[in-house]
Write an enzyme that holds these catalytic residues in place. Structure first.
Site, mmCIF file in Angstrom:
data_model
loop_
_atom_site.group_PDB
_atom_site.id
_atom_site.type_symbol
_atom_site.label_atom_id
_atom_site.label_comp_id
_atom_site.label_asym_id
_atom_site.label_seq_id
_atom_site.Cartn_x
_atom_site.Cartn_y
_atom_site.Cartn_z
ATOM 1 N N GLU A 185 0.587 -1.325 -0.067
ATOM 2 C CA GLU A 185 -0.019 -0.010 -0.218
ATOM 3 C C GLU A 185 0.781 1.191 -0.108
ATOM 4 O O GLU A 185 0.421 2.354 0.650
ATOM 5 C CB GLU A 185 -0.937 -0.144 1.054
ATOM 6 C CG GLU A 185 -2.082 -1.030 1.397
ATOM 7 C CD GLU A 185 -3.043 -0.585 2.447
ATOM 8 O OE1 GLU A 185 -2.796 -0.262 3.257
ATOM 9 O OE2 GLU A 185 -4.304 -1.142 2.006
ATOM 10 N N GLU A 239 -6.996 -7.484 -0.141
ATOM 11 C CA GLU A 239 -7.421 -7.514 1.022
ATOM 12 C C GLU A 239 -9.062 -7.012 0.980
ATOM 13 O O GLU A 239 -9.433 -5.898 1.103
ATOM 14 C CB GLU A 239 -6.706 -6.117 1.967
ATOM 15 C CG GLU A 239 -5.546 -6.668 2.275
ATOM 16 C CD GLU A 239 -4.409 -5.796 3.121
ATOM 17 O OE1 GLU A 239 -5.236 -4.846 3.596
ATOM 18 O OE2 GLU A 239 -3.413 -5.538 3.099
HETATM 19 C C1 GAL Z 1 -4.361 -2.164 5.369
HETATM 20 C C2 GAL Z 1 -2.934 -2.901 5.471
HETATM 21 C C3 GAL Z 1 -3.147 -4.217 6.288
HETATM 22 C C4 GAL Z 1 -3.831 -3.923 7.501
HETATM 23 C C5 GAL Z 1 -5.101 -3.313 7.311
HETATM 24 C C6 GAL Z 1 -6.122 -3.183 8.537
HETATM 25 O O1 GAL Z 1 -4.053 -0.888 4.914
HETATM 26 O O2 GAL Z 1 -2.343 -3.328 4.115
HETATM 27 O O3 GAL Z 1 -1.561 -4.727 6.528
HETATM 28 O O4 GAL Z 1 -3.302 -3.156 8.338
HETATM 29 O O5 GAL Z 1 -4.935 -2.289 6.481
HETATM 30 O O6 GAL Z 1 -6.551 -4.351 9.123
#
Ligand code: GAL
Length: 822
Positions: A178, A247
């Site tokens: 990110e 994600e």
């Molecule tokens: C994203 C990140 C993850 C985790 C998630 C929130 O921005 O890539 O590693 O932190 O947010 O749980």
């Protein structure tokens, strides 16, 4: 010699037989030329134990996943520069091999920056302390270390033939994480850095594609991917990159003082179905199993020890129903449509008011999605002469474009009621105790190093401990204007928790109660003429893990420290700044250094009488028998303040049950309709942020003696501490006609059907009731025959099985509540 040649030949054959070519086109990731629909789930290996891994991975597979995704945690593997640790639950190779032996693929997010609510985002603190380093930018010192660690991981994987190109399970790898979200402030150097990341990754020749998430300008051939609660509108930055979602947040994480976030199964399924409707082909759940932040691994500041995340598998590895089951059914449907979705021609019909239909048609078959993104009104559409009603905020999936096989808002999966059980009148634990020895610091101000300034905790303690003493001496003339009854000590602070001692006495403690880590603490202090000893104990609770330049966020006591003289009315009369005088430092506490937490240590120095309560800086120890059975175990730490707990020397994490979640903003029921955000649905208002702490079964001696040690930093009462097991006690389901009822007691037997009605039953699990119509066969009797005495049962929900109902043509539902054997 011949023998060696044969072995080489064999191993060569072996790899070439199983090696797979992973590539992609605009539609999908391809494996051996075949476009794939891939469903993946994150399980972070250090957040569970080696003993738990096979079960978690198997549950992932049974839940319809194709792949398991994990970050690699740099600071866990290289806590001290060039001293590596891949032992125990850091055995990454073993984890990947477990995935392989389940027949799943792996996605390896090397980073090595992870974020992940992990301490310092995964960066070792020694990296911050290298002279001249600047993190995540075009800085040769940082890039050298990142290259060294990334290469180490790639070489380890390659040596074990773990890349798909070698016959292994790893189909994708990730570099950075990110960066696009935070790169603005890094300017041109950030752009150069991300180009370097791409080139560096590419040069490692791993034979499978690399991904960069949330990176709109990801240089080719990096695949840029999306992260978020929804990603249906995401467009990759290159027409040849498939639409991938790395994600999909299945819930959210929790912070000390925060409430428990949860995300409904309906909304999560809606997000997934919409993503595939709109051309997605790879999707990963973050998290599929969140697990536990053991030891000092949490990020933050203030991420809790539990990392449950409201994921489909709960912290302990139990199925989180109905989320797990509802997604499993969706996965089965999506997999059945792999050919049409990845090869079919796409056409869309917009019905207005956020209602649309998408068809994927090949010559042989077609599949459809009907979606209604309206937040309140259901919609009925007519497609090829048939009417379909689509509830608000839902997607209906029709693998043959005719039959509604799945709707994201209709949950047919079972609900499980999990209860924490333990003997209510458990034999009282017998505690022994001792005080943490702080005398050298609070009475004498003695430490290990002295500087004429306030030094950041990262630099001084190098992440070797949560605790750092800042000590100084002030000689006050009896006429000094700061002396007086109303004097105070003003500390400009970025300590996550601060304990203040003056002349051996504890004068106050403070922490970021409202989430602000930059605060002023100013206790009233009675200074004396002559030498005063000021001892400030700064405590970290996880280093920051996210944001531009997050690595530079100050920790410890970095602002000014002043003695303030005040008159009787409280007005300032004089200020003495101590910030640049000599400060002496000491990292860590004696009890940690002397390993009081080890179960094999002698009991000398520990006392069994007059066990104190509400006394800060106190060690407690007890022994107990391991809880019987195989169910997950938690220790209830209600009554305690803040500290660290160990079972047989295993650090189960920081505890802080005295930190209550705020009173407002919780809801027992959450309307799944409308966009989800981490603050939308929360529970546990007004309760201890975390009361129960996971103790993995493998930490116990099943037969012999077990030891629990607590270091209580703030003061608490250990008399309520007890062990409990987490078990499914009741399972319920609410299944629409023409679907299959699946009930499972998670390995135990179904002992009784408490309620069942096929018709239009009302209520929820625990309070079901029959309503105006109920089928002619006795549903309780039917299900008793099919299910009681079994660990699981599947029953077709139809009039054939349950008899005709008098619902006047409306679709029937079966509601059931079953009891699991204790
Ligand atoms: C994203 C990140 C993850 C985790 C998630 C929130 O921005 O890539 O590693 O932190 O947010 O749980």
């Amino acid at each position: 010699m011949d023998c060696l040649r044969n072995i080489l030949l064999l191993s060569c054959l072996f790899t070439s037989v199983y090696a797979a070519t992973v590539s992609h086109d605009s539609r999908a990731i391809t494996i051996d030329g075949k476009r794939r629909i891939l469903l993946s789930g994150s399980i972070h290996y250090p957040r569970s134990t080696v003993e738990m891994w096979p079960d978690l991975i198997r549950k992932g597979k049974e839940g319809g996943l194709d792949a398991i995704e994990t970050y690699v945690f740099w600071n866990a593997h290289e806590p001290i520069r060039r001293q590596y640790d891949f032992s125990g639950n850091l055995d990454l190779i073993r984890f990947i091999k477990n995935i392989q032996s389940e027949g799943l693929y792996a996605v390896l997010r090397i980073g090595p920056y992870a974020c992940a609510e992990w301490n310092y985002g995964g960066f070792p603190v020694w990296l911050h302390n290298l002279p001249g380093v600047q993190m995540r930018t075009n800085n040769s010192i940082f890039m050298y270390e990142m290259h060294t660690f990334t290469t180490l991981i790639v070489d380890m994987m390659r040596k074990e033939n773990l890349f798909a190109s070698q016959g292994g399970p790893i189909i994708l790898a990730q570099i950075e994480n990110e960066y696009g979200n935070v790169m603005g402030p890094y300017g041109a150097a950030g752009k150069e850095y991300i180009n370097w990341c791409a080139n560096m990754a590419q040069s490692l020749n791993i034979g499978v594609p690399w991904i960069m998430c949330q990176q709109d300008d990801a240089p080719q051939p990096m695949l840029n991917t999306c992260n978020g609660f929804y990603c249906h509108d995401f467009r990759p930055n290159n027409p040849n990159t498939p639409k991938m979602w790395t994600e999909n947040w299945t819930g959210w994480f929790k912070s000390w003082g925060g409430k428990d976030p949860y995300r409904t199964a309906e909304d999560l399924a809606f997000a997934v179905a919409r993503f595939f409707q709109k051309g997605g082909s790879f999707q990963n759940y973050y998290m599929f199993h969140g697990g536990t932040n053991f030891g000092r691994t949490t990020g933050g500041p203030y991420i809790t020890t539990t990392y449950d995340y409201n994921a489909p598998l709960d912290e302990y590895g139990n199925l989180n129903q109905p989320k797990y089951g509802h997604l499993k059914q969706l996965h089965d449907v999506l997999h059945s449509m792999e050919t049409t979705l990845t090869q079919g021609e796409v056409s869309n019909v917009d019905f207005g008011n956020s209602v649309s239909a998408t068809t994927y048609a090949t010559k042989e078959a077609s599949s459809c999605f009907f979606s209604n993104a309206n937040t309140s009104s259901d919609a009925t559409i007519n497609v090829q002469g048939r009417n379909y009603t689509i509830p608000a905020w839902s997607v209906t999936v029709l693998p043959d474009c005719k039959t509604e096989t799945y709707n994201t808002a209709k949950v047919n999966a079972q609900t499980s009621v999990m209860e924490k059980k333990g003997k209510d009148k458990a034999k009282k634990m017998r505690w022994s105790w001792r005080l943490e020895d702080v005398e050298e610091m609070v009475m004498k101000g003695r430490g290990d190093a002295t500087f004429s300034k306030l030094v950041d905790q990262k630099e001084m303690a190098d992440d070797q401990s949560d605790y750092l003493w800042y000590m100084t001496k002030v000689n006050l003339d009896q006429n000094d204007p700061v002396l007086g009854n109303n004097s105070s000590l003003r500390i400009n602070c970025t300590a996550h928790v601060l304990h203040v001692y003056v002349n051996g006495e504890h004068v106050g403690s403070q922490w970021a109660k409202d989430g602000k880590f930059n605060y002023v603490f100013e206790p009233t202090v009675k200074f004396i003429p002559g030498v005063n000893i000021i001892s400030l104990l700064s405590v970290t609770v996880g280093f920051q893990n996210y944001g531009s330049f997050f690595d530079l966020a100050p920790a410890g006591i970095t602002g000014s420290v002043q003695i303030v003289g005040r008159n009787g009315a409280g007005a300032e009369t004089a200020v003495k700044d101590l910030s640049t005088q000599a400060w002496t430092y000491k990292t860590g506490l004696n009890g940690f250094k002397n390993q009081f937490f080890r179960s094999d240590r002698s009991s000398s120095g520990w006392s069994k009488s007059n066990v104190p309560t509400n006394r800060m800086m106190t060690w407690y120890k007890t022994s107990f028998k391991a809880p019987y059975g195989t169910e997950p175990v938690v220790v209830d730490l209600q009554g305690l303040g803040k500290g660290t707990a160990w079972i047989n020397g295993n650090n189960i994490g920081r505890y802080w049950p005295s930190f209550l979640a705020g009173q407002d903003g919780c809801s027992e029921v959450c309307d799944y309709r409308g966009s989800y955000g981490s603050e939308k649905c929360r529970s546990n208002c007004g309760q201890p942020t975390q009361r129960w702490y996971h103790v993995p079964r493998s930490f116990f001696n099943p037969k012999g003696k077990n030891t629990l040690v607590l270091f209580e930093e703030m003061g608490g009462n250990p008399s309520l501490v007890r062990f409990q097991t987490v078990a499914v006690t009741t399972v319920c389901a609410n299944v629409y006609e023409n679907n299959v009822l699946e009930l499972s007691c998670n390995g135990k037997r179904i002992s009784e059907i408490k309620f069942a009605s096929f018709g239009n039953p009302r209520g929820e699990c625990g309070s079901f009731n029959k309503d105006t119509c109920d089928a002619s066969n006795d549903a309780v009797a039917v299900l008793t025959k099919e299910c009681v005495g079994k660990e699981r049962c599947s029953v077709n929900v139809s009039e054939v099985k349950f008899g005709a109902s008098n619902c006047g043509g409306a679709a029937n539902r079966l509601a059931v509540e079953a009891v699991c054997t204790i």
